[in-house]
Scaffold this motif. Structure first.
Motif, PDB file in Angstrom:
ATOM      1  N   GLY A  51       0.771  -1.231   0.000  1.00 56.27           N
ATOM      2  CA  GLY A  51       0.000   0.000   0.000  1.00 56.27           C
ATOM      3  C   GLY A  51       0.803   1.282   0.000  1.00 56.27           C
ATOM      4  N   GLY A  52       1.994   1.280   0.587  1.00 58.43           N
ATOM      5  CA  GLY A  52       2.804   2.487   0.678  1.00 58.43           C
ATOM      6  C   GLY A  52       2.603   3.207   1.997  1.00 58.43           C
ATOM      7  N   ARG A  53       3.687   3.862   2.484  1.00 60.88           N
ATOM      8  CA  ARG A  53       3.615   4.563   3.760  1.00 60.88           C
ATOM      9  C   ARG A  53       4.663   5.662   3.810  1.00 60.88           C
ATOM     10  N   PHE A  54       4.519   6.539   4.806  1.00 58.30           N
ATOM     11  CA  PHE A  54       5.492   7.587   5.093  1.00 58.30           C
ATOM     12  C   PHE A  54       5.821   7.472   6.577  1.00 58.30           C
ATOM     13  N   GLN A  55       6.921   6.778   6.871  1.00 59.62           N
ATOM     14  CA  GLN A  55       7.290   6.469   8.255  1.00 59.62           C
ATOM     15  C   GLN A  55       8.337   7.462   8.750  1.00 59.62           C
ATOM     16  N   LEU A  56       8.107   7.999   9.934  1.00 60.64           N
ATOM     17  CA  LEU A  56       9.091   8.830  10.620  1.00 60.64           C
ATOM     18  C   LEU A  56       8.963   8.548  12.100  1.00 60.64           C
ATOM     19  N   ALA A  57      10.012   7.966  12.687  1.00 59.04           N
ATOM     20  CA  ALA A  57       9.924   7.559  14.085  1.00 59.04           C
ATOM     21  C   ALA A  57      11.315   7.402  14.677  1.00 59.04           C
ATOM     22  N   PRO A  58      11.427   7.582  15.988  1.00 55.80           N
ATOM     23  CA  PRO A  58      12.710   7.352  16.651  1.00 55.80           C
ATOM     24  C   PRO A  58      12.988   5.871  16.808  1.00 55.80           C
ATOM     25  N   VAL A  59      14.254   5.532  16.897  1.00 58.45           N
ATOM     26  CA  VAL A  59      14.652   4.152  17.177  1.00 58.45           C
ATOM     27  C   VAL A  59      14.873   4.058  18.683  1.00 58.45           C
ATOM     28  N   LEU A  81       8.445   7.922  24.563  1.00 56.60           N
ATOM     29  CA  LEU A  81       9.113   8.102  25.852  1.00 56.60           C
ATOM     30  C   LEU A  81       9.836   6.827  26.248  1.00 56.60           C
ATOM     31  N   SER A  82      11.115   6.947  26.538  1.00 59.85           N
ATOM     32  CA  SER A  82      11.953   5.806  26.884  1.00 59.85           C
ATOM     33  C   SER A  82      13.023   6.260  27.868  1.00 59.85           C
ATOM     34  N   THR A  83      13.586   5.307  28.587  1.00 60.04           N
ATOM     35  CA  THR A  83      14.703   5.644  29.479  1.00 60.04           C
ATOM     36  C   THR A  83      15.922   6.098  28.689  1.00 60.04           C
ATOM     37  N   ASP A  84      15.969   5.759  27.381  1.00 60.35           N
ATOM     38  CA  ASP A  84      17.105   6.163  26.536  1.00 60.35           C
ATOM     39  C   ASP A  84      16.913   7.544  25.918  1.00 60.35           C
ATOM     40  N   GLY A  85      15.714   8.096  26.034  1.00 60.43           N
ATOM     41  CA  GLY A  85      15.482   9.410  25.462  1.00 60.43           C
ATOM     42  C   GLY A  85      13.995   9.649  25.223  1.00 60.43           C
ATOM     43  N   VAL A  86      13.649  10.886  24.932  1.00 62.70           N
ATOM     44  CA  VAL A  86      12.272  11.270  24.635  1.00 62.70           C
ATOM     45  C   VAL A  86      12.273  11.997  23.299  1.00 62.70           C
ATOM     46  N   ALA A  87      11.386  11.561  22.397  1.00 62.52           N
ATOM     47  CA  ALA A  87      11.309  12.151  21.062  1.00 62.52           C
ATOM     48  C   ALA A  87       9.873  12.544  20.749  1.00 62.52           C
ATOM     49  N   GLU A  88       9.742  13.422  19.762  1.00 61.76           N
ATOM     50  CA  GLU A  88       8.422  13.931  19.405  1.00 61.76           C
ATOM     51  C   GLU A  88       8.356  14.151  17.897  1.00 61.76           C
ATOM     52  N   ILE A  89       7.212  13.758  17.315  1.00 66.96           N
ATOM     53  CA  ILE A  89       6.947  14.011  15.901  1.00 66.96           C
ATOM     54  C   ILE A  89       5.737  14.926  15.811  1.00 66.96           C
ATOM     55  N   ARG A 107       7.819  17.026  11.449  1.00 65.24           N
ATOM     56  CA  ARG A 107       9.005  17.548  12.126  1.00 65.24           C
ATOM     57  C   ARG A 107       9.383  16.629  13.281  1.00 65.24           C
ATOM     58  N   ALA A 108      10.606  16.130  13.240  1.00 68.59           N
ATOM     59  CA  ALA A 108      11.137  15.286  14.312  1.00 68.59           C
ATOM     60  C   ALA A 108      11.919  16.151  15.294  1.00 68.59           C
ATOM     61  N   LYS A 109      11.797  15.829  16.576  1.00 69.19           N
ATOM     62  CA  LYS A 109      12.491  16.595  17.605  1.00 69.19           C
ATOM     63  C   LYS A 109      12.915  15.671  18.737  1.00 69.19           C
ATOM     64  N   THR A 110      14.118  15.876  19.235  1.00 75.18           N
ATOM     65  CA  THR A 110      14.552  15.194  20.445  1.00 75.18           C
ATOM     66  C   THR A 110      14.297  16.112  21.633  1.00 75.18           C
ATOM     67  N   VAL A 111      13.547  15.611  22.586  1.00 72.02           N
ATOM     68  CA  VAL A 111      13.224  16.390  23.784  1.00 72.02           C
ATOM     69  C   VAL A 111      14.268  16.177  24.868  1.00 72.02           C
ATOM     70  N   ARG A 112      14.711  14.924  25.009  1.00 72.22           N
ATOM     71  CA  ARG A 112      15.722  14.606  26.022  1.00 72.22           C
ATOM     72  C   ARG A 112      16.638  13.519  25.500  1.00 72.22           C
ATOM     73  N   GLY A 113      17.912  13.645  25.839  1.00 76.83           N
ATOM     74  CA  GLY A 113      18.887  12.649  25.420  1.00 76.83           C
ATOM     75  C   GLY A 113      19.335  12.858  23.985  1.00 76.83           C
ATOM     76  N   GLU A 114      19.896  11.806  23.403  1.00 82.62           N
ATOM     77  CA  GLU A 114      20.306  11.801  22.004  1.00 82.62           C
ATOM     78  C   GLU A 114      19.602  10.633  21.330  1.00 82.62           C
ATOM     79  N   VAL A 115      18.833  10.913  20.297  1.00 87.87           N
ATOM     80  CA  VAL A 115      17.928   9.917  19.726  1.00 87.87           C
ATOM     81  C   VAL A 115      18.194   9.768  18.230  1.00 87.87           C
ATOM     82  N   ARG A 116      18.220   8.522  17.795  1.00 85.67           N
ATOM     83  CA  ARG A 116      18.367   8.213  16.377  1.00 85.67           C
ATOM     84  C   ARG A 116      16.969   8.040  15.766  1.00 85.67           C
ATOM     85  N   LEU A 175      19.553  13.207  16.485  1.00 84.55           N
ATOM     86  CA  LEU A 175      19.308  14.553  16.990  1.00 84.55           C
ATOM     87  C   LEU A 175      19.580  14.598  18.490  1.00 84.55           C
ATOM     88  N   GLY A 176      20.288  15.631  18.903  1.00 82.62           N
ATOM     89  CA  GLY A 176      20.487  15.866  20.317  1.00 82.62           C
ATOM     90  C   GLY A 176      19.330  16.639  20.906  1.00 82.62           C
TER      91      GLY A 176
END
Length: 604
Positions: A51-59, A81-89, A107-116, A175-176
């Motif tokens: 079907g197709g998709r547009f994926q944007l997410a933290p690892v 939300l994770s102990t390794d970091g917090v991310a937001e789309i 728009r991807a954003k790292t709130v806390r930590g360093e996130v891939r 992103l830091g």
């Protein structure tokens, strides 16, 4: 079978031309482009592989997910939300003029930590039937459809992107804390050029879009109980509105099943005449007169193009087109294996008598609460009501669009009464010329026929169709359209019978598929219909049992998804079924909330 997210795991964003469904896992798995009824470019919701998709997410392993709308907007935030970091789309579509490029911003954003993060943009054009080629230019990627008249999509981004397999764009980036990366997907037009500074554009677009939605919802007059819920329904309805035409899609999706694995899978990306009265009523009650006027303009245009005999079509395209031929997409697996996947809707050429009552009720309400209707519209309505006077007694396919043969349905008979009754009221209020003697005679004949042909003295209830004993939730509209008093003994006994036969806790089935219900020509089961559940609430409220009505209403609110959205139906485990989100359900929610809050306020 592929792995699918649940229907209720999605939020919706849009630009008043089309929408996208964004999962809480960061993937856009459904979007038709550039319009609601255009072919899909992302449809992983219907086929996770093709079907197709547009994926944007933290690892982030084992991340907890939370999805919210910015208050008072249709800007969607997905948090991880994770102990390794917090991310937001952040996800939204830019609301601009008719000439805009249908722009989707992520728009991807790292709130806390360093996130891939990982990004995959994998469009599949023309319902995944057409191939495409990819061209890479500096900081943008072009996806060029091979379908006839297919669009070209342009992906612009602030991070390095690779082309994978000559079809998809992929990226991995880190992103830091406090850092962001933006992705803009839009229609590439030769006459337009993309803004040079992507970061500045995204910031401005975010603010402008948020401001647009907050300014729009501030027009709402509703200040009663459940205000946030009512406003969310209003914001959802606005998302389902076509800016160029003023019409509202029944739902922005196709192929989402009423039963997992079943064949009850329809295309709802059109405008139904029967939605008219609820739409006009809901919009005007909340203070959205511009939207009500635009939709009334669309209805007036439909009435100016009635058939030669004065009759109307059941549903139309957003632009008023009449030909909505139904076809299947056999190459798509269907949501959780539910096939066939259909586009178009064969109900457009069905014979459904109830639509005339819903149309006339909407015109009556608009004339009362909006603006006086025009002479030319009245002339067309007069022809239509005369047609109803000649045909009200016929069998039809009814509100539920059965495909098992025409029947004489109570709801159709009821709404024919509404059509003639509202025409009489409108003619008298505005002193319009009309054959009132004939209309009065017809209205009274329909009234008597309902009590003679559809009242079951043994069951002490109004039944679904002539000659049957089964019940139908559409009967709940009888007091709502003022055919019968909500405290009439015959209505009270009917309501008790409906509650015994069709209600499961606070949830209402439209009818039972066994017994002597009208055959709908399909196999399988279906869930409870959320619109019927809200009709039940309003019936109980109008009948005076406000505690029970409030209990039922607030239980129904608990079945919304995490963002306050409803699909057409609810399954046995509370799962959402059918097309999503459904305008009719949100309109019925607004109507029930308005009525119940008004009555509760009088008792304070």
């Amino acid at each position: 079978m592929s792995i699918y997210k649940n229907i209720e795991d999605y939020g919706i964003i849009g630009d008043l031309h089309t929408v996208a469904l964004v999962g809480d896992h960061g993937s856009i798995d459904f979007m038709c482009f550039p319009h609601f009824d255009s072919p899909s470019v992302f449809a992983a919701l219907l086929d996770a592989e093709r079907g197709g998709r547009f994926q944007l997410a933290p690892v982030l392993d084992d991340a907890r997910r939370k999805q919210i709308y910015l208050p008072g907007t249709n800007v969607l935030l997905s948090r991880f939300l994770s102990t390794d970091g917090v991310a937001e789309i952040s996800d939204f579509m830019v609301v601009e003029g008719a000439a805009h490029c249908h722009t989707l911003v992520r728009r991807a954003k790292t709130v806390r930590g360093e996130v891939r993060f990982r990004m995959l943009c994998a469009p599949r054009f023309d319902y995944a039937r057409a191939g495409h080629r990819v061209e890479r230019k500096d900081d943008e990627v072009l996806f060029i459809s091979e379908a006839e008249d297919g669009p070209t999509l342009r992906l612009r981004t602030s991070v390095p992107v690779e082309v994978n397999g000559d079809a998809d764009a992929v990226a991995e980036f880190t992103l830091g804390a406090g850092e962001t990366a933006a992705f803009v997907l839009e229609e590439a037009r030769s006459e337009g050029s993309a803004p040079a500074d992507l970061s500045t554009y995204v910031t401005r677009a975010f603010k402008a879009t948020s401001d647009y939605w907050r300014d729009w919802i501030s027009q709402s007059h509703y200040e009663g109980r459940w205000r946030e819920t009512v406003n969310r329904s209003a914001l959802t309805l606005k998302l389902l509105t076509s800016a160029p035409h003023g019409s509202i899609v029944a739902a922005p999706t196709f192929g989402l099943p009423e039963e997992i694995g079943g064949e009850r899978n329809w295309d709802y990306r059109y405008t139904w005449i029967r939605d008219a009265s609820f739409t006009i009523y809901g919009l005007i009650r909340l203070g959205f007169t511009d939207e009500a006027a635009a939709f009334m303009g669309w209805l007036e245009d439909c009435c100016s193009r009635v058939n030669d005999d004065g009759s109307l079509q059941v549903l139309y395209g957003l632009d008023g087109r009449r030909d909505l031929d139904e076809t299947t997409l056999p190459h798509l697996e269907g949501y959780k294996g539910s096939s066939p996947v259909r586009v178009g809707n064969g109900a457009y050429d069905q014979f459904q008598l109830d639509i005339y009552g819903e149309l006339m009720d909407s015109v009556y309400l608009y004339n009362k609460y909006g603006e006086p209707i025009h002479h030319d519209l009245w002339e067309n309505l007069t022809r239509m009501v005369d047609w109803v006077c000649e045909h009200w007694h016929l069998a039809d396919e009814g509100i539920w669009e059965v495909r098992g043969g025409r029947q004489e349905f109570l709801h159709s008979r009821l709404m024919c009464w509404v059509a003639v009754d509202r025409a009489i009221r409108l003619a008298q209020k505005r002193s319009f010329p009309a054959p009132l003697e004939k209309w009065h005679r017809t209205r009274d004949a329909i009234y008597r026929d309902v009590f003679r042909s559809f009242w079951d003295s043994e069951r002490q209830a109004f039944v679904q169709r002539k000659g049957a004993t089964t019940l139908d939730a559409a009967t709940l509209l009888m007091p709502l359209v003022k055919f019968i008093s909500p405290t009439d003994p015959r209505w009270r006994s009917t309501l008790r019978a409906i509650e015994a036969d069709l209600v499961d806790d606070s949830l209402v089935y439209r009818y039972r598929l066994d017994g002597d219900s009208a055959p709908d020509g399909l196999t399988g089961e279906e869930g409870t219909f959320s619109i019927c559940s809200f009709w039940m609430v309003e019936c109980i409220s109008r009948g005076g049992d406000l505690d029970k009505a409030r209990f039922f209403f607030e239980k129904m609110l608990g079945y919304a998804n995490h963002l306050g959205l409803y699909a057409e139906e609810l399954g046995p485990s509370g799962e959402h079924l059918g097309n999503f989100p459904q305008a009719f359900t949100h309109l019925a929610l607004i109507s029930a909330a308005y009525d119940l809050d008004r009555r509760l306020a009088k008792e304070e």
